[in-house]
Design an enzyme around this catalytic site. Sequence first.
Site, PDB file in Angstrom:
ATOM      1  CG  ASP A  68      -8.337   1.963   2.670  1.00  0.00           C
ATOM      2  OD1 ASP A  68      -7.478   2.391   3.453  1.00  0.00           O
ATOM      3  OD2 ASP A  68      -9.453   2.506   2.505  1.00  0.00           O
ATOM      4  NE  ARG A 107      -3.206   2.925   0.582  1.00  0.00           N
ATOM      5  CZ  ARG A 107      -4.170   3.360   1.384  1.00  0.00           C
ATOM      6  NH1 ARG A 107      -4.771   2.542   2.188  1.00  0.00           N
ATOM      7  NH2 ARG A 107      -4.529   4.633   1.340  1.00  0.00           N
ATOM      8  CG  ASP A 157     -10.489   3.143   6.108  1.00  0.00           C
ATOM      9  OD1 ASP A 157      -9.271   3.427   6.181  1.00  0.00           O
ATOM     10  OD2 ASP A 157     -11.220   3.465   5.154  1.00  0.00           O
ATOM     11  NE  ARG A 206      -7.393   3.440  -1.948  1.00  0.00           N
ATOM     12  CZ  ARG A 206      -7.463   4.243  -0.881  1.00  0.00           C
ATOM     13  NH1 ARG A 206      -7.793   3.755   0.283  1.00  0.00           N
ATOM     14  NH2 ARG A 206      -7.235   5.520  -1.009  1.00  0.00           N
TER      15      ARG A 206
HETATM   16  N1  LIG Z   1     -10.861   5.711  11.459  1.00  0.00           N
HETATM   17  C1  LIG Z   1      -9.739   5.696  10.743  1.00  0.00           C
HETATM   18  N2  LIG Z   1      -9.304   4.566  10.141  1.00  0.00           N
HETATM   19  C2  LIG Z   1      -8.157   4.571   9.423  1.00  0.00           C
HETATM   20  N3  LIG Z   1      -7.371   5.646   9.227  1.00  0.00           N
HETATM   21  C3  LIG Z   1      -7.769   6.789   9.805  1.00  0.00           C
HETATM   22  C4  LIG Z   1      -8.953   6.878  10.591  1.00  0.00           C
HETATM   23  N4  LIG Z   1      -9.080   8.147  11.052  1.00  0.00           N
HETATM   24  C5  LIG Z   1      -8.043   8.826  10.597  1.00  0.00           C
HETATM   25  N5  LIG Z   1      -7.236   8.046   9.847  1.00  0.00           N
HETATM   26  C6  LIG Z   1      -6.023   8.528   9.224  1.00  0.00           C
HETATM   27  O1  LIG Z   1      -6.292   8.742   7.859  1.00  0.00           O
HETATM   28  C7  LIG Z   1      -5.054   8.686   7.183  1.00  0.00           C
HETATM   29  C8  LIG Z   1      -5.315   8.389   5.724  1.00  0.00           C
HETATM   30  O2  LIG Z   1      -5.856   7.100   5.643  1.00  0.00           O
HETATM   31  P1  LIG Z   1      -6.109   6.443   4.243  1.00  0.00           P
HETATM   32  O3  LIG Z   1      -4.960   6.695   3.328  1.00  0.00           O
HETATM   33  O4  LIG Z   1      -6.479   4.998   4.506  1.00  0.00           O
HETATM   34  O5  LIG Z   1      -7.354   7.276   3.749  1.00  0.00           O
HETATM   35  P2  LIG Z   1      -8.288   6.884   2.588  1.00  0.00           P
HETATM   36  O6  LIG Z   1      -8.676   5.441   2.781  1.00  0.00           O
HETATM   37  O7  LIG Z   1      -7.666   7.229   1.268  1.00  0.00           O
HETATM   38  O8  LIG Z   1      -9.534   7.808   2.793  1.00  0.00           O
HETATM   39  P3  LIG Z   1     -10.694   7.707   3.853  1.00  0.00           P
HETATM   40  O9  LIG Z   1     -10.107   8.216   5.140  1.00  0.00           O
HETATM   41  O10 LIG Z   1     -11.751   8.581   3.305  1.00  0.00           O
HETATM   42  O11 LIG Z   1     -11.128   6.271   3.955  1.00  0.00           O
HETATM   43  C9  LIG Z   1      -4.264   7.611   7.872  1.00  0.00           C
HETATM   44  O12 LIG Z   1      -2.908   7.895   7.878  1.00  0.00           O
HETATM   45  C10 LIG Z   1      -4.850   7.570   9.283  1.00  0.00           C
HETATM   46  O13 LIG Z   1      -3.942   8.046  10.258  1.00  0.00           O
HETATM   47  N1  LIG Z   2     -15.968   1.499  -3.814  1.00  0.00           N
HETATM   48  C1  LIG Z   2     -15.032   2.010  -3.005  1.00  0.00           C
HETATM   49  N2  LIG Z   2     -14.688   3.295  -3.142  1.00  0.00           N
HETATM   50  C2  LIG Z   2     -13.739   3.822  -2.311  1.00  0.00           C
HETATM   51  C3  LIG Z   2     -13.116   3.030  -1.334  1.00  0.00           C
HETATM   52  C4  LIG Z   2     -13.506   1.669  -1.228  1.00  0.00           C
HETATM   53  O1  LIG Z   2     -12.984   0.904  -0.366  1.00  0.00           O
HETATM   54  N3  LIG Z   2     -14.461   1.210  -2.072  1.00  0.00           N
HETATM   55  N4  LIG Z   2     -12.199   3.581  -0.488  1.00  0.00           N
HETATM   56  C5  LIG Z   2     -11.937   4.843  -0.548  1.00  0.00           C
HETATM   57  C6  LIG Z   2     -11.017   5.430   0.458  1.00  0.00           C
HETATM   58  O2  LIG Z   2     -11.099   4.800   1.657  1.00  0.00           O
HETATM   59  C7  LIG Z   2     -12.475   5.749  -1.568  1.00  0.00           C
HETATM   60  N5  LIG Z   2     -13.408   5.122  -2.420  1.00  0.00           N
END
Ligand SMILES: Nc1ncnc2c1ncn2[C@@H]1O[C@H](COP(=O)(O)OP(=O)(O)OP(=O)(O)O)[C@@H](O)[C@H]1O
Ligand SMILES: Nc1nc2c(c(=O)[nH]1)N=C(CO)CN2
Length: 220
Positions: free
Chosen positions: A112, A100, A114, A109
């Site tokens: 991911d 990643r 979260d 990616r």
């Molecule tokens: N609940 C959470 N889960 C995971 N990462 C988080 C969370 N809250 C804040 N972050 C922070 O967000 C930063 C970016 O995460 P990431 O690159 O996975 O974002 P993304 O998946 O592109 O977008 P999104 O946050 O919208 O899902 C990470 O470095 C992390 O520290």
């Molecule tokens: N369908 C889909 N779209 C996304 C996704 C994902 O996991 N699925 N994750 C994102 C950033 O966390 C942004 N957009």
Amino acid sequence: MEHGPLPEVLTQEPGYPVTAVIALGANLGDVVETLALARAEIAALDGVTVTGESPMVVTDPVGGPEGQPEYLNQVVEVSTTLSPAALLERLQRIELEHGRTREVRWGARTLDLDVITFGSVVSDHPLLTLPHPRALERGFVVVPWTWMDPGAFVGSESVFRVARELEPLGGVRPYMDPAHRLPDSRDAAGADTDAAADTADAEAATSGTGSSDDDGASAS
Ligand SMILES: Nc1ncnc2c1ncn2[C@@H]1O[C@H](COP(=O)(O)OP(=O)(O)OP(=O)(O)O)[C@@H](O)[C@H]1O
Ligand SMILES: Nc1nc2c(c(=O)[nH]1)N=C(CO)CN2
């Protein structure tokens, strides 16, 4: 980016098992294999027990650059004695092991992970915001989540109710293992019995590059 010290609510081990919900997503590489490995790696973490898994869903990309492949998404529930920050750190390590990188916001990616909720912890810290601030806007999170746990709540919000509102908007389809697909009408009519076409379908379904109409991953 420097965010200063983390608040205690994120760094303190709870001292008892807490239920957390983790969302998995991938749209580059062998996405089916990646999600299977990630589930196993989460289950192997010290202080983490996987207590629930949603079905996998094939989803249209939300946000990010035009033309990125469909995602494979899933939600898992864990019981953990780790602190929220430690759980995030372990998940980010798993993301890195799967190649990643973070270049484009919401870009394609390999993996991911979260943290969607961690017990009743509420945090607005940018390093770990809880509950995840965009979770309830995302069909690719709430639809598989409610299939896993129809009684789930985020604060006072029913995940089932949110999923019922988002589901008709589309973009979330059950993942169908190509090996378990029923013959479709073309097969029944004998018009598409070509083994090469079936193989191509199966490959498209697992490459993360197929279109939603012809990838074998969508519900049929
Ligand atoms: N609940 C959470 N889960 C995971 N990462 C988080 C969370 N809250 C804040 N972050 C922070 O967000 C930063 C970016 O995460 P990431 O690159 O996975 O974002 P993304 O998946 O592109 O977008 P999104 O946050 O919208 O899902 C990470 O470095 C992390 O520290
Ligand atoms: N369908 C889909 N779209 C996304 C996704 C994902 O996991 N699925 N994750 C994102 C950033 O966390 C942004 N957009």
